[in-house]
Design a protein around this motif. Structure first.
Motif, PDB file in Angstrom:
ATOM      1  N   LEU A   1      -6.092  -1.321   2.842  1.00 49.80           N
ATOM      2  CA  LEU A   1      -5.269  -0.708   2.901  1.00 49.80           C
ATOM      3  C   LEU A   1      -6.158   0.609   1.696  1.00 49.80           C
ATOM      4  CD1 LEU A   1      -2.365  -2.360   1.285  1.00 49.80           C
ATOM      5  CD2 LEU A   1      -2.346  -0.480   3.306  1.00 49.80           C
ATOM      6  N   ASP A   2      -5.955   1.114   1.774  1.00 47.71           N
ATOM      7  CA  ASP A   2      -6.652   2.777   1.040  1.00 47.71           C
ATOM      8  C   ASP A   2      -5.301   3.154  -0.519  1.00 47.71           C
ATOM      9  OD1 ASP A   2      -9.167   4.575  -0.261  1.00 47.71           O
ATOM     10  OD2 ASP A   2      -7.364   5.924   0.904  1.00 47.71           O
ATOM     11  N   VAL A   3      -6.399   2.642  -1.832  1.00 45.84           N
ATOM     12  CA  VAL A   3      -5.619   2.733  -2.460  1.00 45.84           C
ATOM     13  C   VAL A   3      -6.099   3.629  -4.384  1.00 45.84           C
ATOM     14  CG1 VAL A   3      -4.709   1.179  -5.094  1.00 45.84           C
ATOM     15  CG2 VAL A   3      -5.101  -0.004  -2.625  1.00 45.84           C
ATOM     16  N   SER A   4      -5.625   4.674  -4.397  1.00 41.33           N
ATOM     17  CA  SER A   4      -6.197   5.107  -5.483  1.00 41.33           C
ATOM     18  C   SER A   4      -5.374   4.581  -6.768  1.00 41.33           C
ATOM     19  CB  SER A   4      -5.995   6.346  -5.757  1.00 41.33           C
ATOM     20  OG  SER A   4      -6.014   7.277  -6.916  1.00 41.33           O
ATOM     21  N   VAL A   5      -5.769   4.105  -7.943  1.00 38.15           N
ATOM     22  CA  VAL A   5      -5.799   3.600  -8.912  1.00 38.15           C
ATOM     23  C   VAL A   5      -5.553   4.559 -10.686  1.00 38.15           C
ATOM     24  CG1 VAL A   5      -5.360   1.384 -10.687  1.00 38.15           C
ATOM     25  CG2 VAL A   5      -5.650   1.173  -8.158  1.00 38.15           C
ATOM     26  N   GLU A   6      -4.960   4.595 -11.071  1.00 36.53           N
ATOM     27  CA  GLU A   6      -4.675   5.499 -12.181  1.00 36.53           C
ATOM     28  C   GLU A   6      -4.315   5.012 -13.664  1.00 36.53           C
ATOM     29  OE1 GLU A   6      -4.428  10.707 -13.382  1.00 36.53           O
ATOM     30  OE2 GLU A   6      -3.404   9.371 -11.482  1.00 36.53           O
ATOM     31  N   VAL A   7      -4.726   5.457 -14.798  1.00 38.29           N
ATOM     32  CA  VAL A   7      -4.237   4.729 -16.383  1.00 38.29           C
ATOM     33  C   VAL A   7      -3.974   6.775 -17.044  1.00 38.29           C
ATOM     34  CG1 VAL A   7      -4.175   4.100 -18.198  1.00 38.29           C
ATOM     35  CG2 VAL A   7      -5.074   2.901 -16.207  1.00 38.29           C
TER      36      VAL A   7
ATOM     37  N   VAL B   1       1.327   0.767 -21.194  1.00 37.86           N
ATOM     38  CA  VAL B   1      -0.175   1.196 -20.591  1.00 37.86           C
ATOM     39  C   VAL B   1       0.179   1.398 -19.600  1.00 37.86           C
ATOM     40  CG1 VAL B   1      -2.584   0.877 -19.554  1.00 37.86           C
ATOM     41  CG2 VAL B   1      -2.075   0.252 -22.077  1.00 37.86           C
ATOM     42  N   HIS B   2       0.179   2.594 -18.643  1.00 39.80           N
ATOM     43  CA  HIS B   2       1.015   2.715 -17.389  1.00 39.80           C
ATOM     44  C   HIS B   2      -0.347   2.730 -16.140  1.00 39.80           C
ATOM     45  CE1 HIS B   2       4.982   3.697 -19.300  1.00 39.80           C
ATOM     46  NE2 HIS B   2       4.330   4.584 -20.565  1.00 39.80           N
ATOM     47  N   VAL B   3      -0.321   2.036 -15.345  1.00 38.52           N
ATOM     48  CA  VAL B   3      -1.150   2.553 -14.337  1.00 38.52           C
ATOM     49  C   VAL B   3      -0.378   2.797 -13.554  1.00 38.52           C
ATOM     50  CG1 VAL B   3      -2.855   1.037 -13.236  1.00 38.52           C
ATOM     51  CG2 VAL B   3      -2.253   0.995 -15.207  1.00 38.52           C
ATOM     52  N   TYR B   4      -0.773   3.856 -12.314  1.00 34.89           N
ATOM     53  CA  TYR B   4      -0.363   4.273 -10.903  1.00 34.89           C
ATOM     54  C   TYR B   4      -1.127   3.644 -10.273  1.00 34.89           C
ATOM     55  CZ  TYR B   4       2.952   6.485 -14.758  1.00 34.89           C
ATOM     56  OH  TYR B   4       3.347   6.863 -15.606  1.00 34.89           O
ATOM     57  N   ALA B   5      -0.317   3.565  -8.812  1.00 34.48           N
ATOM     58  CA  ALA B   5      -1.557   3.485  -7.567  1.00 34.48           C
ATOM     59  C   ALA B   5      -0.415   4.191  -6.659  1.00 34.48           C
ATOM     60  CB  ALA B   5      -1.422   1.828  -7.350  1.00 34.48           C
ATOM     61  N   THR B   6      -1.542   4.905  -5.460  1.00 31.47           N
ATOM     62  CA  THR B   6      -0.924   5.801  -4.721  1.00 31.47           C
ATOM     63  C   THR B   6      -1.634   4.812  -3.853  1.00 31.47           C
ATOM     64  OG1 THR B   6      -0.380   7.153  -5.531  1.00 31.47           O
ATOM     65  CG2 THR B   6      -0.444   7.368  -3.606  1.00 31.47           C
ATOM     66  N   VAL B   7      -0.431   3.870  -2.306  1.00 32.91           N
ATOM     67  CA  VAL B   7      -1.462   3.395  -1.547  1.00 32.91           C
ATOM     68  C   VAL B   7      -1.118   3.883  -0.117  1.00 32.91           C
ATOM     69  CG1 VAL B   7      -1.321   0.767  -0.389  1.00 32.91           C
ATOM     70  CG2 VAL B   7      -0.835   1.439  -2.842  1.00 32.91           C
ATOM     71  N   SER B   8      -2.115   4.065   1.007  1.00 35.07           N
ATOM     72  CA  SER B   8      -2.447   4.852   1.872  1.00 35.07           C
ATOM     73  C   SER B   8      -2.323   3.488   3.317  1.00 35.07           C
ATOM     74  CB  SER B   8      -3.435   5.669   2.195  1.00 35.07           C
ATOM     75  OG  SER B   8      -2.991   6.263   1.051  1.00 35.07           O
ATOM     76  N   THR B   9      -2.568   3.707   4.585  1.00 31.73           N
ATOM     77  CA  THR B   9      -2.930   3.118   5.742  1.00 31.73           C
ATOM     78  C   THR B   9      -3.666   4.233   7.181  1.00 31.73           C
ATOM     79  OG1 THR B   9      -0.981   3.544   6.470  1.00 31.73           O
ATOM     80  CG2 THR B   9      -1.057   1.260   5.528  1.00 31.73           C
TER      81      THR B   9
ATOM     82  N   ALA C   1     -10.731   7.136 -15.664  1.00 28.91           N
ATOM     83  CA  ALA C   1      -9.154   7.646 -15.895  1.00 28.91           C
ATOM     84  C   ALA C   1      -8.820   6.347 -14.378  1.00 28.91           C
ATOM     85  CB  ALA C   1      -7.996   8.467 -16.537  1.00 28.91           C
ATOM     86  N   ARG C   2      -9.175   7.043 -13.003  1.00 35.93           N
ATOM     87  CA  ARG C   2      -8.845   7.347 -11.873  1.00 35.93           C
ATOM     88  C   ARG C   2     -10.134   6.411 -11.071  1.00 35.93           C
ATOM     89  NH1 ARG C   2      -5.792  11.850  -8.584  1.00 35.93           N
ATOM     90  NH2 ARG C   2      -4.566  12.058 -10.882  1.00 35.93           N
ATOM     91  N   ARG C   3      -9.759   5.193 -10.228  1.00 37.37           N
ATOM     92  CA  ARG C   3     -10.103   4.590  -8.941  1.00 37.37           C
ATOM     93  C   ARG C   3      -9.553   4.913  -8.516  1.00 37.37           C
ATOM     94  NH1 ARG C   3     -12.575   1.365 -13.776  1.00 37.37           N
ATOM     95  NH2 ARG C   3     -13.429   2.940 -14.906  1.00 37.37           N
ATOM     96  N   ARG C   4     -11.110   4.219  -6.339  1.00 32.59           N
ATOM     97  CA  ARG C   4     -10.637   4.937  -5.302  1.00 32.59           C
ATOM     98  C   ARG C   4     -10.442   3.053  -4.858  1.00 32.59           C
ATOM     99  NH1 ARG C   4      -8.343   7.781  -3.388  1.00 32.59           N
ATOM    100  NH2 ARG C   4      -7.280   8.470  -1.556  1.00 32.59           N
TER     101      ARG C   4
ATOM    102  N   MET D   1       0.809   8.857   7.958  1.00 34.26           N
ATOM    103  CA  MET D   1      -0.147   7.630   7.794  1.00 34.26           C
ATOM    104  C   MET D   1       1.537   7.407   6.262  1.00 34.26           C
ATOM    105  SD  MET D   1      -2.734   9.052   4.867  1.00 34.26           S
ATOM    106  CE  MET D   1      -4.022   9.106   5.522  1.00 34.26           C
ATOM    107  N   ALA D   2       0.735   6.261   5.819  1.00 28.91           N
ATOM    108  CA  ALA D   2       2.336   5.547   5.101  1.00 28.91           C
ATOM    109  C   ALA D   2       1.669   5.456   3.766  1.00 28.91           C
ATOM    110  CB  ALA D   2       2.384   4.399   5.587  1.00 28.91           C
ATOM    111  N   ALA D   3       2.708   5.926   2.694  1.00 30.67           N
ATOM    112  CA  ALA D   3       1.878   6.059   1.234  1.00 30.67           C
ATOM    113  C   ALA D   3       2.850   5.814   0.626  1.00 30.67           C
ATOM    114  CB  ALA D   3       1.562   7.583   0.991  1.00 30.67           C
ATOM    115  N   TRP D   4       2.697   4.636  -0.200  1.00 31.18           N
ATOM    116  CA  TRP D   4       3.899   4.270  -1.676  1.00 31.18           C
ATOM    117  C   TRP D   4       3.127   4.063  -2.594  1.00 31.18           C
ATOM    118  CZ3 TRP D   4       0.920   0.184   1.623  1.00 31.18           C
ATOM    119  CH2 TRP D   4       1.961  -0.329   3.031  1.00 31.18           C
ATOM    120  N   ARG D   5       3.784   4.634  -3.634  1.00 30.88           N
ATOM    121  CA  ARG D   5       3.417   4.578  -4.994  1.00 30.88           C
ATOM    122  C   ARG D   5       4.556   3.432  -5.989  1.00 30.88           C
ATOM    123  NH1 ARG D   5       1.264   8.838  -6.689  1.00 30.88           N
ATOM    124  NH2 ARG D   5       1.534   8.700  -9.265  1.00 30.88           N
ATOM    125  N   CYS D   6       2.810   3.308  -6.974  1.00 28.36           N
ATOM    126  CA  CYS D   6       3.637   1.781  -7.536  1.00 28.36           C
ATOM    127  C   CYS D   6       3.352   1.960  -9.081  1.00 28.36           C
ATOM    128  CB  CYS D   6       2.588   0.188  -7.222  1.00 28.36           C
ATOM    129  SG  CYS D   6       3.370  -0.524  -5.091  1.00 28.36           S
TER     130      CYS D   6
END
Length: 122
Positions: free
Chosen positions: A64-70, A114-122, A83-86, A1-6
């Motif tokens: 892609l499975d993405v978790s997005v958070e402010v 405003v900081h928005v973070y994303a964790t991305v998985s395949t 504050a977090r959505r999938r 499983m690959a994961a990235w943080r943006c």
């Protein structure tokens, strides 16, 4: 499983709007994944929710499975609601996620991040 943080980074204009500010930190791309924070409206009152609209893009041929958070708001700013959505982002597609933030009493006329973070998985 690959994961990235943006990290997407935008600026909230609180109580004033300055056309002289040139800022392009509202969009980031990592591989096939793009995160963009849309332009935000002028903040004119404390306690009024402000939309933070985040557009997610997937240029890959796989979902892609993405978790997005402010998070990491400063001073008297806070997130209202979740504050977090999938998001399940289909192959070669876009999705929009909406958050709300609120300026608390004590915020002044300034540019606030405003900081928005994303964790991305395949």
């Amino acid at each position: 499983m690959a994961a990235w943080r943006c990290i997407g980074f935008a600026t909230v204009v609180s109580f004033i709007c300055s056309a002289a500010v040139a800022f392009d930190g509202h969009q980031t791309t990592l591989g096939p994944f793009t995160l963009k924070i849309d332009e935000m409206s002028l903040v004119t009152a404390w306690g009024e929710p402000q939309d933070v609209v985040v557009t997610l893009g997937n240029a890959a041929n796989i979902p892609l499975d993405v978790s997005v958070e402010v998070r990491d708001l400063v001073d008297e700013w806070r997130v209202q609601g979740a504050a977090r959505r999938r998001v399940e982002l289909g192959a070669n597609s876009e999705a929009t996620v909406r958050f709300q933030i609120v300026a608390g009493r004590g915020c002044v006329s300034a540019l606030y991040p405003v900081h928005v973070y994303a964790t991305v998985s395949t």
